[in-house]
Design a protein around this motif. Structure first.
Motif, PDB file in Angstrom:
ATOM      1  N   GLU A 106       0.847  -1.165   0.064  1.00  0.00           N
ATOM      2  CA  GLU A 106      -0.078  -0.024   0.130  1.00  0.00           C
ATOM      3  C   GLU A 106       0.901   1.360   0.056  1.00  0.00           C
ATOM      4  O   GLU A 106       0.488   2.269  -0.542  1.00  0.00           O
ATOM      5  N   TYR A 107       1.908   1.286   0.506  1.00  0.00           N
ATOM      6  CA  TYR A 107       3.027   2.365   0.515  1.00  0.00           C
ATOM      7  C   TYR A 107       3.437   2.802  -1.022  1.00  0.00           C
ATOM      8  O   TYR A 107       3.587   4.046  -1.516  1.00  0.00           O
ATOM      9  N   GLY A 108       3.691   1.675  -1.890  1.00  0.00           N
ATOM     10  CA  GLY A 108       4.076   1.794  -3.249  1.00  0.00           C
ATOM     11  C   GLY A 108       2.585   2.436  -3.981  1.00  0.00           C
ATOM     12  O   GLY A 108       2.978   3.138  -4.923  1.00  0.00           O
ATOM     13  N   MET A 109       1.548   2.359  -3.264  1.00  0.00           N
ATOM     14  CA  MET A 109       0.248   2.875  -4.136  1.00  0.00           C
ATOM     15  C   MET A 109      -0.168   4.256  -3.458  1.00  0.00           C
ATOM     16  O   MET A 109      -1.203   4.851  -3.612  1.00  0.00           O
ATOM     17  N   GLY A 110       0.749   5.123  -2.608  1.00  0.00           N
ATOM     18  CA  GLY A 110       0.336   5.921  -2.082  1.00  0.00           C
ATOM     19  C   GLY A 110      -0.224   6.072  -0.736  1.00  0.00           C
ATOM     20  O   GLY A 110      -0.675   6.971  -0.224  1.00  0.00           O
ATOM     21  N   GLY A 111      -0.392   4.876  -0.023  1.00  0.00           N
ATOM     22  CA  GLY A 111      -0.994   4.841   0.886  1.00  0.00           C
ATOM     23  C   GLY A 111      -0.593   5.499   2.189  1.00  0.00           C
ATOM     24  O   GLY A 111       0.747   5.616   2.227  1.00  0.00           O
ATOM     25  N   GLN A 112      -1.339   5.697   3.302  1.00  0.00           N
ATOM     26  CA  GLN A 112      -0.626   6.242   4.351  1.00  0.00           C
ATOM     27  C   GLN A 112       0.031   5.462   5.249  1.00  0.00           C
ATOM     28  O   GLN A 112      -0.032   4.268   5.355  1.00  0.00           O
ATOM     29  N   VAL A 113       1.222   5.972   5.915  1.00  0.00           N
ATOM     30  CA  VAL A 113       1.856   5.294   7.077  1.00  0.00           C
ATOM     31  C   VAL A 113       0.995   4.726   8.103  1.00  0.00           C
ATOM     32  O   VAL A 113       0.040   5.341   8.356  1.00  0.00           O
ATOM     33  N   SER A 114       1.223   3.512   8.308  1.00  0.00           N
ATOM     34  CA  SER A 114       0.349   2.962   9.436  1.00  0.00           C
ATOM     35  C   SER A 114       1.056   1.791  10.120  1.00  0.00           C
ATOM     36  O   SER A 114       2.297   1.284   9.705  1.00  0.00           O
ATOM     37  N   THR A 115       0.485   1.410  11.433  1.00  0.00           N
ATOM     38  CA  THR A 115       0.999   0.355  12.106  1.00  0.00           C
ATOM     39  C   THR A 115       1.392  -1.032  11.293  1.00  0.00           C
ATOM     40  O   THR A 115       1.975  -1.890  11.519  1.00  0.00           O
ATOM     41  N   LEU A 116       0.084  -1.089  10.489  1.00  0.00           N
ATOM     42  CA  LEU A 116       0.020  -2.405  10.012  1.00  0.00           C
ATOM     43  C   LEU A 116       0.912  -2.422   8.760  1.00  0.00           C
ATOM     44  O   LEU A 116       1.366  -3.602   8.462  1.00  0.00           O
ATOM     45  N   GLY A 117       1.476  -1.438   8.215  1.00  0.00           N
ATOM     46  CA  GLY A 117       2.834  -1.352   7.514  1.00  0.00           C
ATOM     47  C   GLY A 117       3.971  -1.864   8.102  1.00  0.00           C
ATOM     48  O   GLY A 117       4.595  -2.741   7.530  1.00  0.00           O
ATOM     49  N   ASP A 118       4.278  -1.608   9.303  1.00  0.00           N
ATOM     50  CA  ASP A 118       5.015  -2.475   9.896  1.00  0.00           C
ATOM     51  C   ASP A 118       4.920  -3.708  10.161  1.00  0.00           C
ATOM     52  O   ASP A 118       5.810  -4.579  10.251  1.00  0.00           O
ATOM     53  N   VAL A 119       3.421  -4.045  10.554  1.00  0.00           N
ATOM     54  CA  VAL A 119       3.330  -5.596  10.612  1.00  0.00           C
ATOM     55  C   VAL A 119       3.600  -6.071   9.401  1.00  0.00           C
ATOM     56  O   VAL A 119       4.130  -7.576   9.525  1.00  0.00           O
ATOM     57  N   TYR A 120       3.526  -5.590   8.283  1.00  0.00           N
ATOM     58  CA  TYR A 120       3.462  -6.305   7.095  1.00  0.00           C
ATOM     59  C   TYR A 120       5.198  -6.745   6.928  1.00  0.00           C
ATOM     60  O   TYR A 120       5.553  -7.774   6.691  1.00  0.00           O
ATOM     61  N   SER A 121       6.021  -5.470   7.402  1.00  0.00           N
ATOM     62  CA  SER A 121       7.371  -5.777   7.165  1.00  0.00           C
ATOM     63  C   SER A 121       7.874  -6.761   8.193  1.00  0.00           C
ATOM     64  O   SER A 121       8.805  -7.343   7.950  1.00  0.00           O
ATOM     65  N   PHE A 122       7.408  -6.858   9.309  1.00  0.00           N
ATOM     66  CA  PHE A 122       7.704  -7.924  10.456  1.00  0.00           C
ATOM     67  C   PHE A 122       7.299  -9.070   9.935  1.00  0.00           C
ATOM     68  O   PHE A 122       8.147 -10.085   9.985  1.00  0.00           O
ATOM     69  N   GLY A 123       6.171  -9.360   9.120  1.00  0.00           N
ATOM     70  CA  GLY A 123       5.654 -10.579   8.719  1.00  0.00           C
ATOM     71  C   GLY A 123       6.732 -11.240   7.713  1.00  0.00           C
ATOM     72  O   GLY A 123       7.268 -12.383   7.623  1.00  0.00           O
ATOM     73  N   VAL A 124       7.373 -10.323   6.938  1.00  0.00           N
ATOM     74  CA  VAL A 124       8.352 -10.656   5.849  1.00  0.00           C
ATOM     75  C   VAL A 124       9.597 -11.108   6.623  1.00  0.00           C
ATOM     76  O   VAL A 124      10.220 -12.141   6.456  1.00  0.00           O
ATOM     77  N   LEU A 125       9.894 -10.200   7.578  1.00  0.00           N
ATOM     78  CA  LEU A 125      11.018 -10.693   8.525  1.00  0.00           C
ATOM     79  C   LEU A 125      10.924 -11.967   9.231  1.00  0.00           C
ATOM     80  O   LEU A 125      11.992 -12.871   9.270  1.00  0.00           O
ATOM     81  N   LEU A 126       9.737 -12.233   9.563  1.00  0.00           N
ATOM     82  CA  LEU A 126       9.870 -13.597  10.339  1.00  0.00           C
ATOM     83  C   LEU A 126       9.730 -14.658   9.376  1.00  0.00           C
ATOM     84  O   LEU A 126      10.531 -15.652   9.783  1.00  0.00           O
ATOM     85  N   LEU A 127       9.061 -14.639   8.336  1.00  0.00           N
ATOM     86  CA  LEU A 127       9.174 -15.528   7.376  1.00  0.00           C
ATOM     87  C   LEU A 127      10.836 -15.638   6.883  1.00  0.00           C
ATOM     88  O   LEU A 127      11.268 -16.922   6.582  1.00  0.00           O
ATOM     89  N   GLU A 128      11.518 -14.660   6.716  1.00  0.00           N
ATOM     90  CA  GLU A 128      12.905 -14.669   6.342  1.00  0.00           C
ATOM     91  C   GLU A 128      13.816 -15.471   7.519  1.00  0.00           C
ATOM     92  O   GLU A 128      14.676 -16.346   7.266  1.00  0.00           O
ATOM     93  N   MET A 129      13.301 -15.078   8.951  1.00  0.00           N
ATOM     94  CA  MET A 129      14.137 -15.574   9.843  1.00  0.00           C
ATOM     95  C   MET A 129      13.930 -17.273  10.072  1.00  0.00           C
ATOM     96  O   MET A 129      14.853 -17.873  10.339  1.00  0.00           O
ATOM     97  N   PHE A 130      12.834 -17.900   9.307  1.00  0.00           N
ATOM     98  CA  PHE A 130      12.631 -19.085   9.604  1.00  0.00           C
ATOM     99  C   PHE A 130      12.602 -20.104   8.308  1.00  0.00           C
ATOM    100  O   PHE A 130      13.132 -21.417   8.364  1.00  0.00           O
ATOM    101  N   THR A 131      12.834 -19.415   7.228  1.00  0.00           N
ATOM    102  CA  THR A 131      13.013 -20.021   5.741  1.00  0.00           C
ATOM    103  C   THR A 131      14.620 -19.807   5.466  1.00  0.00           C
ATOM    104  O   THR A 131      15.091 -20.478   4.802  1.00  0.00           O
ATOM    105  N   GLY A 132      15.242 -18.626   6.142  1.00  0.00           N
ATOM    106  CA  GLY A 132      16.471 -18.396   5.564  1.00  0.00           C
ATOM    107  C   GLY A 132      16.565 -17.733   4.153  1.00  0.00           C
ATOM    108  O   GLY A 132      17.898 -17.326   3.795  1.00  0.00           O
TER     109      GLY A 132
END
Length: 231
Positions: A106-132
Protein backbone atom coordinates in the motif's frame (compact mmCIF):
# COMPACT_ATOMS: atom_id res chain seq x y z
CA UNK A 1 25.78 -4.16 19.86
CA UNK A 2 28.03 -7.04 20.89
CA UNK A 3 26.40 -9.63 18.62
CA UNK A 4 25.77 -7.28 15.72
CA UNK A 5 22.58 -7.39 13.71
CA UNK A 6 20.17 -10.20 12.91
CA UNK A 7 21.25 -9.81 9.28
CA UNK A 8 24.72 -11.28 9.89
CA UNK A 9 23.25 -14.24 11.77
CA UNK A 10 20.68 -15.07 9.10
CA UNK A 11 23.01 -14.53 6.15
CA UNK A 12 26.66 -15.30 7.10
CA UNK A 13 29.24 -14.00 4.64
CA UNK A 14 31.42 -17.14 4.43
CA UNK A 15 31.68 -20.77 5.56
CA UNK A 16 33.57 -19.92 8.73
CA UNK A 17 30.96 -17.41 9.79
CA UNK A 18 28.13 -19.79 8.86
CA UNK A 19 29.48 -22.33 11.39
CA UNK A 20 29.79 -19.84 14.22
CA UNK A 21 26.60 -17.92 13.59
CA UNK A 22 23.74 -20.36 13.83
CA UNK A 23 20.51 -19.47 15.56
CA UNK A 24 18.61 -22.22 17.35
CA UNK A 25 14.84 -22.50 17.23
CA UNK A 26 14.39 -21.03 20.71
CA UNK A 27 16.73 -18.13 19.86
CA UNK A 28 14.69 -17.33 16.77
CA UNK A 29 11.47 -17.48 18.73
CA UNK A 30 12.91 -15.18 21.40
CA UNK A 31 14.16 -12.68 18.82
CA UNK A 32 10.80 -12.63 17.04
CA UNK A 33 9.04 -12.02 20.38
CA UNK A 34 11.49 -9.24 21.29
CA UNK A 35 10.90 -7.48 17.97
CA UNK A 36 7.13 -7.68 17.96
CA UNK A 37 7.04 -6.66 21.64
CA UNK A 38 9.09 -3.59 20.76
CA UNK A 39 6.70 -2.70 17.93
CA UNK A 40 3.69 -3.23 20.18
CA UNK A 41 5.26 -0.86 22.71
CA UNK A 42 5.81 1.80 20.04
CA UNK A 43 2.18 1.60 18.93
CA UNK A 44 0.32 1.23 22.21
CA UNK A 45 2.49 2.07 25.20
CA UNK A 46 4.82 4.94 24.28
CA UNK A 47 3.79 8.57 24.85
CA UNK A 48 3.09 8.99 21.13
CA UNK A 49 2.45 6.13 18.72
CA UNK A 50 5.44 5.63 16.43
CA UNK A 51 5.59 3.72 13.14
CA UNK A 52 9.12 2.43 12.45
CA UNK A 53 8.78 2.25 8.62
CA UNK A 54 11.93 0.18 8.00
CA UNK A 55 11.70 -3.20 9.69
CA UNK A 56 14.38 -5.56 8.35
CA UNK A 57 17.08 -7.84 9.81
CA UNK A 58 19.86 -5.22 9.70
CA UNK A 59 17.76 -2.98 11.97
CA UNK A 60 17.40 -5.69 14.62
CA UNK A 61 20.41 -5.54 16.96
CA UNK A 62 21.47 -8.32 19.34
CA UNK A 63 23.09 -7.66 22.72
CA UNK A 64 25.44 -9.92 24.72
CA UNK A 65 22.50 -12.08 25.84
CA UNK A 66 21.06 -12.31 22.30
CA UNK A 67 18.16 -10.07 23.33
CA UNK A 68 16.89 -8.26 20.24
CA UNK A 69 16.54 -4.46 20.07
CA UNK A 70 14.90 -2.50 17.26
CA UNK A 71 17.22 0.19 15.90
CA UNK A 72 17.48 2.89 13.20
CA UNK A 73 14.50 5.21 13.54
CA UNK A 74 15.60 7.48 10.68
CA UNK A 75 12.37 6.80 8.74
CA UNK A 76 10.06 6.60 11.77
CA UNK A 77 6.86 8.65 11.84
CA UNK A 78 4.62 9.79 14.68
CA UNK A 79 1.20 8.31 14.01
CA UNK A 80 -0.70 11.38 15.19
CA UNK A 81 0.94 13.37 12.38
CA UNK A 82 -0.41 10.88 9.86
CA UNK A 83 -3.94 10.95 11.28
CA UNK A 84 -4.35 14.66 12.16
CA UNK A 85 -3.33 16.00 8.78
CA UNK A 86 -4.28 13.77 5.82
CA UNK A 87 -2.48 15.89 3.22
CA UNK A 88 0.73 15.83 5.26
CA UNK A 89 0.50 12.07 5.84
CA UNK A 90 0.03 11.47 2.12
CA UNK A 91 3.18 13.49 1.42
CA UNK A 92 5.13 11.58 4.04
CA UNK A 93 4.10 8.20 2.65
CA UNK A 94 4.88 9.26 -0.90
CA UNK A 95 8.43 10.18 0.14
CA UNK A 96 8.89 7.01 2.17
CA UNK A 97 12.11 5.19 1.38
CA UNK A 98 12.02 1.84 3.11
CA UNK A 99 13.86 -1.27 2.00
CA UNK A 100 12.82 -3.16 -1.11
CA UNK A 101 11.22 -6.47 -0.23
CA UNK A 102 9.95 -5.24 3.14
CA UNK A 103 7.86 -2.24 2.06
CA UNK A 104 4.12 -2.94 2.32
CA UNK A 105 2.35 -2.82 -1.07
CA UNK A 106 0.00 0.00 0.00
CA UNK A 107 2.95 2.37 0.52
CA UNK A 108 3.94 1.89 -3.11
CA UNK A 109 0.43 2.92 -4.12
CA UNK A 110 0.47 6.12 -2.06
CA UNK A 111 -1.15 4.65 1.04
CA UNK A 112 -0.74 6.36 4.40
CA UNK A 113 1.84 5.29 6.95
CA UNK A 114 0.27 2.90 9.46
CA UNK A 115 1.10 0.35 12.13
CA UNK A 116 -0.14 -2.36 9.76
CA UNK A 117 2.62 -1.31 7.35
CA UNK A 118 5.13 -2.28 10.02
CA UNK A 119 3.21 -5.50 10.66
CA UNK A 120 3.66 -6.41 6.99
CA UNK A 121 7.41 -5.73 7.18
CA UNK A 122 7.66 -7.75 10.40
CA UNK A 123 5.83 -10.62 8.72
CA UNK A 124 8.38 -10.64 5.89
CA UNK A 125 11.18 -10.58 8.47
CA UNK A 126 9.55 -13.48 10.36
CA UNK A 127 9.32 -15.61 7.21
CA UNK A 128 12.93 -14.75 6.42
CA UNK A 129 14.04 -15.77 9.92
CA UNK A 130 12.58 -19.25 9.58
CA UNK A 131 13.09 -19.96 5.87
CA UNK A 132 16.54 -18.38 5.62
CA UNK A 133 15.53 -16.70 2.36
CA UNK A 134 15.69 -12.98 1.69
CA UNK A 135 12.52 -11.44 0.22
CA UNK A 136 14.66 -10.32 -2.74
CA UNK A 137 16.15 -13.77 -3.36
CA UNK A 138 16.73 -14.56 -7.04
CA UNK A 139 13.98 -17.18 -6.89
CA UNK A 140 11.41 -14.49 -6.17
CA UNK A 141 10.27 -12.37 -9.05
CA UNK A 142 7.28 -11.72 -11.21
CA UNK A 143 4.30 -13.04 -9.29
CA UNK A 144 6.23 -15.10 -6.73
CA UNK A 145 6.96 -13.51 -3.34
CA UNK A 146 8.24 -14.95 -0.06
CA UNK A 147 4.60 -14.92 1.13
CA UNK A 148 3.40 -16.92 -1.89
CA UNK A 149 6.39 -19.27 -1.75
CA UNK A 150 5.63 -20.09 1.89
CA UNK A 151 1.87 -20.37 1.41
CA UNK A 152 2.21 -22.81 -1.50
CA UNK A 153 4.45 -25.21 0.43
CA UNK A 154 2.80 -25.05 3.85
CA UNK A 155 0.28 -27.85 3.47
CA UNK A 156 2.53 -30.71 2.31
CA UNK A 157 6.13 -29.49 2.39
CA UNK A 158 6.41 -27.23 5.44
CA UNK A 159 9.73 -28.69 6.61
CA UNK A 160 11.23 -28.14 3.14
CA UNK A 161 10.78 -24.41 3.74
CA UNK A 162 12.90 -24.31 6.87
CA UNK A 163 16.33 -22.70 6.98
CA UNK A 164 18.78 -25.66 6.71
CA UNK A 165 21.10 -24.14 9.34
CA UNK A 166 18.24 -24.25 11.85
CA UNK A 167 17.65 -27.95 11.28
CA UNK A 168 21.39 -28.67 11.54
CA UNK A 169 21.73 -27.10 14.97
CA UNK A 170 18.51 -28.66 16.29
CA UNK A 171 19.47 -32.15 15.12
CA UNK A 172 22.94 -31.82 16.64
CA UNK A 173 21.36 -31.03 20.01
CA UNK A 174 18.58 -33.62 19.81
CA UNK A 175 18.40 -37.09 21.35
CA UNK A 176 19.81 -39.57 18.84
CA UNK A 177 17.33 -42.40 19.48
CA UNK A 178 14.89 -43.01 16.64
CA UNK A 179 11.72 -42.56 18.69
CA UNK A 180 12.96 -39.38 20.34
CA UNK A 181 14.16 -38.00 17.01
CA UNK A 182 10.76 -38.59 15.38
CA UNK A 183 8.97 -37.00 18.32
CA UNK A 184 11.24 -33.96 18.24
CA UNK A 185 10.86 -33.57 14.46
CA UNK A 186 7.09 -33.49 14.92
CA UNK A 187 7.46 -30.86 17.67
CA UNK A 188 9.66 -28.73 15.41
CA UNK A 189 7.16 -29.05 12.59
CA UNK A 190 4.27 -27.91 14.76
CA UNK A 191 6.23 -24.91 15.99
CA UNK A 192 7.52 -23.93 12.57
CA UNK A 193 4.11 -24.26 10.91
CA UNK A 194 2.54 -22.11 13.64
CA UNK A 195 5.21 -19.43 13.27
CA UNK A 196 5.00 -19.34 9.50
CA UNK A 197 1.21 -19.09 9.68
CA UNK A 198 1.70 -15.93 11.73
CA UNK A 199 4.15 -14.64 9.12
CA UNK A 200 1.60 -15.33 6.39
CA UNK A 201 -1.14 -13.56 8.33
CA UNK A 202 1.08 -10.49 8.84
CA UNK A 203 1.89 -10.31 5.12
CA UNK A 204 -1.69 -10.53 3.84
CA UNK A 205 -2.27 -7.89 1.17
CA UNK A 206 -5.75 -7.04 2.50
CA UNK A 207 -5.13 -4.79 5.51
CA UNK A 208 -8.19 -5.99 7.41
CA UNK A 209 -6.85 -9.55 7.41
CA UNK A 210 -3.48 -8.77 8.99
CA UNK A 211 -2.70 -9.80 12.54
CA UNK A 212 -2.13 -6.98 15.04
CA UNK A 213 1.02 -6.81 17.17
CA UNK A 214 -0.67 -7.55 20.51
CA UNK A 215 -2.13 -10.74 19.01
CA UNK A 216 1.25 -11.67 17.51
CA UNK A 217 2.97 -11.23 20.88
CA UNK A 218 0.40 -13.44 22.60
CA UNK A 219 0.55 -16.16 19.94
CA UNK A 220 4.36 -16.16 19.75
CA UNK A 221 4.65 -16.44 23.53
CA UNK A 222 2.21 -19.36 23.45
CA UNK A 223 4.26 -21.12 20.75
CA UNK A 224 7.49 -20.62 22.69
CA UNK A 225 5.95 -21.81 25.97
CA UNK A 226 4.51 -24.96 24.40
CA UNK A 227 7.88 -25.75 22.80
CA UNK A 228 9.77 -25.19 26.06
CA UNK A 229 7.41 -27.55 27.87
CA UNK A 230 8.25 -30.30 25.38
CA UNK A 231 12.00 -30.08 25.84
Amino acid sequence: MVNGSLEVWLHPRDNEESKSKRLSLIQRLNIAIDVTSALDYLYHHSRASIVHCDMKPSNVLLDEDMVAHVGDFSLARFLFEASDNPSQSQTMSARLKGSIGYIPPEYGMGGQVSTLGDVYSFGVLLLEMFTGKRPMDDMFGGHLSIHQFTAMAMSDHAMDLVDPSLLIIEREDADTTDDAACSMEESWRNVLVSVMQIGLSCTEICLGEQMHTDVVVKKMNGIRDSYMNLE
